[in-house]
Write a protein that holds these residues in place. Structure first.
Motif, PDB file in Angstrom:
ATOM      1  N   THR A 508       0.870  -1.181   0.000  1.00  0.00           N
ATOM      2  CA  THR A 508       0.000   0.000   0.000  1.00  0.00           C
ATOM      3  C   THR A 508       0.908   1.233   0.000  1.00  0.00           C
ATOM      4  N   PRO A 509       0.385   2.389  -0.392  1.00  0.00           N
ATOM      5  CA  PRO A 509       1.234   3.601  -0.391  1.00  0.00           C
ATOM      6  C   PRO A 509       1.862   3.864   0.972  1.00  0.00           C
ATOM      7  N   ASP A 510       1.118   3.633   2.055  1.00  0.00           N
ATOM      8  CA  ASP A 510       1.682   3.843   3.395  1.00  0.00           C
ATOM      9  C   ASP A 510       2.850   2.899   3.645  1.00  0.00           C
ATOM     10  N   GLU A 511       2.608   1.628   3.279  1.00  0.00           N
ATOM     11  CA  GLU A 511       3.659   0.624   3.497  1.00  0.00           C
ATOM     12  C   GLU A 511       4.894   0.985   2.678  1.00  0.00           C
ATOM     13  N   GLU A 512       4.641   1.424   1.460  1.00  0.00           N
ATOM     14  CA  GLU A 512       5.759   1.764   0.594  1.00  0.00           C
ATOM     15  C   GLU A 512       6.575   2.931   1.181  1.00  0.00           C
ATOM     16  N   ARG A 513       5.857   3.923   1.686  1.00  0.00           N
ATOM     17  CA  ARG A 513       6.562   5.075   2.294  1.00  0.00           C
ATOM     18  C   ARG A 513       7.421   4.628   3.473  1.00  0.00           C
ATOM     19  N   LEU A 514       6.864   3.770   4.302  1.00  0.00           N
ATOM     20  CA  LEU A 514       7.614   3.285   5.464  1.00  0.00           C
ATOM     21  C   LEU A 514       8.837   2.477   5.011  1.00  0.00           C
ATOM     22  N   VAL A 542       8.208   5.354  14.722  1.00  0.00           N
ATOM     23  CA  VAL A 542       6.933   4.761  14.276  1.00  0.00           C
ATOM     24  C   VAL A 542       6.588   3.611  15.208  1.00  0.00           C
ATOM     25  N   ASP A 546       3.878  -1.775  13.429  1.00  0.00           N
ATOM     26  CA  ASP A 546       3.826  -1.492  11.994  1.00  0.00           C
ATOM     27  C   ASP A 546       5.104  -1.961  11.300  1.00  0.00           C
TER      28      ASP A 546
END
Ligand SMILES: Nc1nc2c(ncn2[C@@H]2O[C@H](COP(=O)(O)OP(=O)(O)OP(=O)(O)O)[C@@H](O)[C@H]2O)c(=O)[nH]1
Ligand SMILES: [Mg+2]
Length: 692
Positions: A508-514, A542, A546
């Motif tokens: 997901t975009p969030d996962e990718e950013r992390l 964070v 996560d």
């Protein structure tokens, strides 16, 4: 053509052969002294068309039925000799039963000593003979009165034999070479010579052969076929082979041995077969009954295992398993004759169906269905029927060997069955075109479903996939099939993982950013000692959960490996460490290295170094004994990346590139690497290649 005599003692068999050929086949001193035949006699008679007829004269005495049996295999035509004065006697019946069980369907009844019987007596015996032959393959055989004293019928019989020899089709020289040895002796100046009937195929001067079951190998120095020197002997001829080789002597080869094409050497002591119990038997055959089994020129003790529920009653036929005291050299489709253990009488006989009979699960419904397929009259029909029932595949190399088929015949049979061959290490798998389509559809559907159920996984493991599919192909063949499908881009193979080519795992975009923030922490100088989940969470501020969750996901995608609890390394780093231990192992004279040696290379402290090595131990990459470890080279590619798709921005996060093609993690390969056949090894029949 080979003509064999049969009949009761003293009924004039040898005298008949002499009258026909001029050869007295009773040559033993004891035979002369007692006036009876004891062993086999051989004679030859040239025919007007230039061919040569061979004769095998057998003894009629009840004590020498085993010798008769050794000569009877390979006979094309029988002279059933019945003396007109004596009429039908016990060995008349027994020899008739034997030739019938051996499937020898052609012959003439010779009413011998016709000079000793008045016309009414001849008529009486002829009526008895008709009664005797009813229900056998000889029911319609001609009955010819012959006297070797007056000469009545001799010329007529000889002419009949010439006619038959012309009309009988020479046995196909197809199949691989097999000769059933009936004699072995030393010829001064030549060395070891063996004689016998060629059961299938052909042999040429210079050929390498094997003596089976002993396994002795030899070279054919010279050949006599039907008593004449020649360069080549073929099926249906009696041949004498002069053999050369280490250990070859007349003592090393005996009656009962098979001289064969080396490819055929695979003796067996457990054979599934059809078995017919003669109706002259008083009692049914029960479980585990001991018998003497006669096959070709050999004789061996054994037991009968019933595969049906009930005992076999006289006159009936059933499928059984023969468990022999020692292995014999046979072929599927061969006939055998069974006698009782004290060798007093013939009790029945049968046809071999499967030379690799199982010791367990030998009478389940699936097995019995296979045996029914194997009982079909020719190998091609058997092959087609076998491919149409569980397990829906077979090893064609073993099938061709056990049926003594030549390469061309085996290939033609497979072609005509519209079957598909998959060449794997040491065996060739065959499936029918229909099975192949069913299998491929099942495979693609399974992958599709797997991707729906597990969108976050890169694919399904080779072995779990194999176990889910029908038919469940043997592991070495399965991997070759996968490789073939991968080459056709129907599936993708990433190391141990199988997936559909279009499937990619997306973060997901969030996962990718992390992940973009985490990846640099795992690279660089500290890559052999990367921060743990809790440290990463602290460094990036964070939530620990996560970080853990994302790294676990990346682990399933093959980007990172959880080397110890909450301690993730990039897959590229793990691959690098594999190279390091390979290097350490190569440096050690015995291939063994210590944890300290490894730690010094990666410089990450004793505790972490040991955790890494334990991780490798768990995955079988290293094998530990005490303080030392060595490499298991079969598992080295387990952690090498195989160039899968980039995963978002972090696609190259694993740091270093590894070879583009990883070898599958192939657990069931019995420690051996599967042979990676080219695409040609997955040959599809026309039309099925693109079918789904
Ligand atoms: N009168 C008469 N005697 C015969 C004839 N054929 C054979 N004999 C005699 O019958 C006896 C047995 O003959 P063989 O040819 O040895 O009989 P066989 O069937 O070979 O006997 P085994 O091999 O021991 O089973 C001999 O004494 C022969 O001379 C024939 O046509 N007429
Ligand atoms: Mg005789």
């Amino acid at each position: 053509m080979i003509v064999g005599t049969a009949g009761h003692i003293d009924h004039g068999k040898t005298a008949l052969v002499r009258a026909l050929t001029g050869v007295d086949t009773d040559r033993l001193k004891e035979e002369k002294a007692r006036g009876i035949s004891i062993d086999l006699g051989f004679a030859y008679m040239p025919a007007p068309d230039g061919s040569v007829l061979g004769f095998v004269d057998v003894p009629g005495h009840e004590k020498f039925v085993h010798n008769m049996l050794a000569g009877a295999t390979g006979i094309d035509f029988v002279l059933l000799v019945i003396a007109a004065d004596d009429g039908v006697m016990p060995q008349t019946r027994e020899h008739l039963a034997i030739v019938d069980l051996l499937g020898i369907g052609r012959g003439i009844v010779v009413l011998s000593k016709s000079d000793l019987a008045s016309p009414p007596r001849r008529a009486e015996v002829t009526a008895d003979i008709e009664h005797l032959l009813a229900g056998t393959a000889f029911a319609d055989a001609e009955v010819l009165p012959v006297s070797t004293v007056t000469g009545e019928g001799v010329d007529a019989l000889r002419e009949r034999l010439f006619d038959v020899a012309r009309s009988i089709h020479a046995r196909s020289a197809g199949g691989r070479f097999r000769l059933a040895v009936d004699r072995s002796f030393t010829l001064p100046g030549a060395g070891t010579v063996v004689t016998g009937t060629v059961l299938s195929g052909a042999v040429s001067v210079g050929d390498r052969i094997v003596v089976s079951p002993s396994g002795l190998s030899a070279r054919v120095r010279s050949i006599h076929a039907q008593n004449r020197p020649t360069e080549r002997g073929v099926a249906g001829e009696r041949c004498a082979l002069n053999l050369a080789g280490d250990g070859v002597s007349k003592e090393a080869i005996a009656r009962g041995d098979m001289i064969a094409d080396p490819e055929l050497h695979a003796p067996t002591a457990r054979i599934d077969a059809t078995f017919k119990l003669l109706d002259s038997e008083a009692k049914p055959v029960g479980q585990w009954m001991p018998v003497r089994l006669h096959h070709a020129a050999s004789e061996v003790g054994g037991r009968i295992v019933l595969l049906g529920d009930a005992p076999i009653t006289p006159g009936s036929e059933a499928v059984v398993q023969f468990v022999l005291d020692r292995p014999i050299a046979a072929a599927a489709g061969d006939r055998c004759v069974l006698r009782n253990t004290t060798a007093q009488r013939t009790i029945g006989g049968g046809k071999f169906l499967d030379l690799r009979a199982p010791a367990r699960k030998r009478r389940g419904p699936e097995r019995l269905a296979q045996l029914a397929a194997l009982a079909l009259p020719d190998p091609e029909a058997a092959l087609a029927a076998l491919l149409d029932r569980p397990p829906f595949y077979l090893d064609s190399s073993a099938f061709a060997r056990d049926w003594a088929l030549g390469d061309a015949e085996a290939a033609a049979a497979i072609r005509r069955c519209d079957a598909i061959e998959v060449k794997a290490s040491g065996s060739t798998l065959v499936v029918s075109a229909a099975t192949w389509l069913r299998f491929k559809r099942g495979l693609l559907a399974t992958l599709q479903q797997f991707h729906v159920d597990h969108p976050d996984r890169q694919g399904i493991g080779v072995e779990p996939l194999r176990l889910q599919l029908q038919p469940r192909l043997p592991a070495p063949g399965f991997i070759v099939v996968l490789q073939g499908l991968a080459r056709m881009a129907e599936i993708a193979l990433d190391g141990a993982w199988v997936r559909l080519p279009g499937h990619t795992v997306r973060l997901t975009p969030d996962e990718e950013r992390l992940w973009v923030r985490i990846a640099p922490l795992l690279r660089g100088n500290d890559r052999f000692r990367p921060p743990r989940v809790r440290d990463i969470a602290g460094l990036l501020a964070v939530r620990e959960a996560d970080v853990r969750c994302l790294l676990k996901l990346l682990g399933r995608m093959g980007k990172v490996d959880e080397v110890a609890h909450d301690h993730f390394f990039l897959r590229g780093t793990v691959a690098e460490m594999v190279d390091i231990i390979v290097g350490e192992s190569a440096r050690a004279p015995d291939g063994r290295f210590t944890a300290a040696q490894f730690r010094d290379r990666v410089d990450n402290g004793r505790k972490v170094a040991i955790q890494i090595l334990e991780f490798f131990d768990r995955h079988g990459v290293t094998l530990r004994r005490g303080d030392l470890r060595r490499i298991n080279k079969h598992r080295l590619d387990l952690f090498r990346r195989s160039g899968g798709e980039a995963v978002g921005a972090a696609g190259n996060a694993s740091g270093r590139e590894s070879p583009p093609v990883g070898r599958p993690d192939f657990k069931s390969g019995r420690g051996r690497e599967p042979v990676l056949g080219g695409f040609d090894s997955l040959s599809l029949p026309p039309g099925s290649r693109n079918a789904r």
